[in-house]
Scaffold this active site. Structure first.
Site, mmCIF file in Angstrom:
data_model
loop_
_atom_site.group_PDB
_atom_site.id
_atom_site.type_symbol
_atom_site.label_atom_id
_atom_site.label_comp_id
_atom_site.label_asym_id
_atom_site.label_seq_id
_atom_site.Cartn_x
_atom_site.Cartn_y
_atom_site.Cartn_z
ATOM 1 N N HIS A 170 89.984 84.438 130.372
ATOM 2 C CA HIS A 170 89.718 84.092 128.971
ATOM 3 C C HIS A 170 90.917 84.428 128.074
ATOM 4 O O HIS A 170 90.785 85.130 127.064
ATOM 5 C CB HIS A 170 88.459 84.813 128.468
ATOM 6 C CG HIS A 170 87.791 84.092 127.330
ATOM 7 N ND1 HIS A 170 86.428 84.025 127.189
ATOM 8 C CD2 HIS A 170 88.303 83.403 126.283
ATOM 9 C CE1 HIS A 170 86.128 83.342 126.091
ATOM 10 N NE2 HIS A 170 87.256 82.952 125.520
ATOM 11 N N ARG A 173 83.891 77.073 126.592
ATOM 12 C CA ARG A 173 82.922 78.127 126.856
ATOM 13 C C ARG A 173 82.373 77.944 128.273
ATOM 14 O O ARG A 173 82.204 76.825 128.753
ATOM 15 C CB ARG A 173 81.765 78.082 125.848
ATOM 16 C CG ARG A 173 82.128 78.564 124.450
ATOM 17 C CD ARG A 173 82.377 80.063 124.416
ATOM 18 N NE ARG A 173 82.571 80.571 123.067
ATOM 19 C CZ ARG A 173 83.758 80.726 122.488
ATOM 20 N NH1 ARG A 173 84.854 80.374 123.156
ATOM 21 N NH2 ARG A 173 83.858 81.212 121.271
#
Length: 308
Positions: A271, A223
């Site tokens: 991502h 993250r």
């Protein structure tokens, strides 16, 4: 059986159709604003608080991903029922592919050869030694273990760190805060696959990254909130770190004026390290719902006190 579906960033229609096929006796519907009708299960990705607040009817909430930080952030709006994460659903092999590619790129110095080729340079670079190129994996859950397995196929020495000690064949195990510095000192490449919790937010800061060997590399596929971005830039500028491969960021999409874009030693991907595979996910969720309906235990239950 009533099942609610909500998938942030998509219409949810495909998830609904596949769930209906996997559970033909269930009534599956997309959640719409204002829908407070009864439901037995919720299948969600980044749901709004109003979807779940006050629901006393749900037996469980299934999260469409391995990371559960977003749903746990709902706090008191999250009903006191089991939250279930995906165990893998095809993400483990993707994560292993991504990290292995990044590690090999640094080990074989392909990043440097790429830079040379752009400058029309033909220059020999001394090969690295694997004995001096240990890989450290922060987080030895399902994904971290799969990454370690892949890297061992290439004979890299692998160290792993986790909150509690994990015994994994071929991996030098480190556990707890008292062993973190030792773990970092062995990590020529640090790979972060930690769950995001209050304890791990900002863990990749100057103090942590400065314990890596000089010339080390960072790979973050967990993250964006794990990383203190200004500290990474400072360590690159100081020459302590040699490069970073980042797939996750505080703000996504990464703003076009972000300084990471201007730093050639940072490799950016949007991502995509491991994408949820809908077919695998649906089969897993359907199987777990059937087990729950029979009163049998299931894997993947989230411990809210730990945050994963």
């Amino acid at each position: 059986m009533e099942i609610l579906v909500y998938a942030h960033g998509s219409s949810g229609e495909e998830w609904l159709a596949d769930l209906q096929r996997a559970l033909p006796l269930a009534d599956v519907r997309l959640w719409r604003e204002g829908d407070q009708a009864a439901a037995d299960y919720a299948v969600v990705w980044r749901p709004p608080a109003e979807m779940l607040r006050g629901r006393a009817d749900l037996k469980a909430i299934f999260n469409l991903g391995a990371g559960v930080d977003a749903i746990l952030q709902l706090g008191e709006a999250l009903p006191d029922v089991p939250v279930v994460r995906l165990d893998d659903a095809g993400m483990g092999v993707q994560m292993a592919e991504y990290v292995t590619h990044a590690v090999l790129r640094y080990f074989r110095r392909f990043d440097e050869f790429d830079a040379q080729s752009r400058d029309h340079q033909w220059r020999f670079l001394k090969p690295r030694s694997k004995e001096d190129f240990c890989i450290g994996i922060l987080g030895m859950g399902v994904l971290g273990s799969r990454i370690a397995e892949a890297l061992q196929h290439f004979d890299f020495p692998v160290h792993g760190w986790s909150r509690s000690r994990k015994e994994i064949a071929g991996v030098h195990s480190h556990a707890g805060t008292e062993e973190l510095e030792t773990f970092l000192s062995h990590s020529q490449v640090l790979v972060c696959v930690l769950p995001l919790t209050d304890d791990t937010s900002g863990i990749l800061d100057y103090g942590t990254l400065a314990h890596l060997p000089k010339g080390a590399f960072l790979i973050n596929v967990a993250r964006g909130a794990h990383l203190v971005e200004r500290d990474l830039l400072q360590l690159l500028e100081d020459g302590h770190l040699a490069g970073a491969t980042l797939d996750v960021f505080h703000d996504e999409p990464l703003p076009s004026d972000h300084p990471f874009w201007r730093e050639p030693r940072i490799t950016i991907t949007p991502h995509i390290a491991a994408l949820t595979q809908r077919g695998d996910s649906i089969r897993q969720i359907a199987a777990k719902i059937k087990l729950m309906e029979r009163g049998q235990p299931i894997a993947g239950l989230v411990d809210r006190t730990k945050g994963y």
